[in-house]
Design an enzyme around this catalytic site. Structure first.
Site, PDB file in Angstrom:
ATOM      1  N   ASP A  19     142.143   7.064  84.533  1.00 15.65           N
ATOM      2  CA  ASP A  19     143.674   7.117  84.625  1.00 15.65           C
ATOM      3  C   ASP A  19     144.292   7.530  83.370  1.00 15.65           C
ATOM      4  OD1 ASP A  19     146.498   6.250  85.497  1.00 15.65           O
ATOM      5  OD2 ASP A  19     145.564   5.383  86.958  1.00 15.65           O
ATOM      6  N   GLN A  39     142.372  13.804  83.181  1.00 16.98           N
ATOM      7  CA  GLN A  39     141.301  14.467  83.833  1.00 16.98           C
ATOM      8  C   GLN A  39     141.074  15.960  83.574  1.00 16.98           C
ATOM      9  OE1 GLN A  39     143.848  14.560  87.695  1.00 16.98           O
ATOM     10  NE2 GLN A  39     142.153  15.723  88.160  1.00 16.98           N
ATOM     11  N   ASP A  62     142.149  11.590  92.982  1.00 19.96           N
ATOM     12  CA  ASP A  62     143.525  11.406  93.401  1.00 19.96           C
ATOM     13  C   ASP A  62     144.494  11.433  92.099  1.00 19.96           C
ATOM     14  OD1 ASP A  62     145.581  10.627  94.648  1.00 19.96           O
ATOM     15  OD2 ASP A  62     145.039   8.556  94.903  1.00 19.96           O
ATOM     16  N   HIS A  65     147.044  16.218  90.240  1.00 26.58           N
ATOM     17  CA  HIS A  65     147.672  17.096  91.323  1.00 26.58           C
ATOM     18  C   HIS A  65     148.103  18.492  90.875  1.00 26.58           C
ATOM     19  CE1 HIS A  65     146.973  13.709  93.612  1.00 26.58           C
ATOM     20  NE2 HIS A  65     147.928  13.030  93.413  1.00 26.58           N
ATOM     21  N   GLU A  90     142.258  14.734  97.163  1.00 35.33           N
ATOM     22  CA  GLU A  90     143.189  14.185  97.887  1.00 35.33           C
ATOM     23  C   GLU A  90     144.547  15.032  97.226  1.00 35.33           C
ATOM     24  OE1 GLU A  90     143.831  10.066  97.379  1.00 35.33           O
ATOM     25  OE2 GLU A  90     142.138   9.604  98.774  1.00 35.33           O
ATOM     26  N   ASP A  91     145.380  14.959  98.275  1.00 40.67           N
ATOM     27  CA  ASP A  91     146.792  15.268  97.880  1.00 40.67           C
ATOM     28  C   ASP A  91     146.926  17.056  97.609  1.00 40.67           C
ATOM     29  OD1 ASP A  91     147.723  13.066  98.494  1.00 40.67           O
ATOM     30  OD2 ASP A  91     147.683  12.527  96.312  1.00 40.67           O
TER      31      ASP A  91
END
Length: 159
Positions: A19, A39, A62, A65, A90-91
């Site tokens: 995170d 990330q 996740d 994005h 995801e997303d």
């Protein structure tokens, strides 16, 4: 949630999280390990791989994005997914939203969906740029999953 969902008869899994928010890194459940960083930072991801042991059964991205973020994580973590393991992003639609397209400008207009489309196309046509050792790719409206390994280390297609 993931600790319970991924638990087996052998017990809870080793769970690692990444995170960017320090507060989130401090509030992880018992049995999980958090790494605080970005990330898209290759050096940070190498630290995560080294300190976690670098053998992942499941990776669930996740993350941020933004264009390039999922790609950076995939490039670093995919080689460390064990045979039979899964890599989920995801997303996917997030990078296509009007307010997020400015991020795509930093990568020559390439969004997460465009990057994924290129991976799927390369895998289907067996170009050298496809994910190595990918058994199959499932892509839905908002997520994609890659499975590592397979009987012939190729793409499994449904005819």
């Amino acid at each position: 949630v993931w600790l319970n969902y991924l638990a087996t008869a052998a017990g809870p899994p080793e769970l690692y999280g990444i995170d960017a928010a320090p507060a989130a890194c401090l509030s992880v459940p018992e049995g999980a390990t958090a790494f605080c960083g970005l990330q898209g930072d290759a050096e940070f991801l190498e630290l995560v791989i080294r300190e976690s042991g670098g053998r992942f059964d499941v990776v669930i991205d996740d993350g941020g994005h933004g264009a390039g973020q999922a790609e950076a994580s995939f490039q670093a973590l995919w080689p460390h997914v064990v045979r039979g393991g899964l890599y989920v992003i995801e997303d996917l639609e997030f990078s296509e939203r009007p307010g997020r397209r400015r991020w795509a400008a930093r990568t020559g207009g390439r969004t997460t969906l465009r990057w994924l489309f290129d991976k799927v196309t390369a895998a289907v046509y067996r170009h050298k740029t496809g994910p190595p050792d990918c058994a199959w790719i499932f892509a839905g409206e908002a997520a994609a999953a890659f499975k590592f390994g397979g009987p012939d280390n190729g793409i499994q297609t449904l005819d």
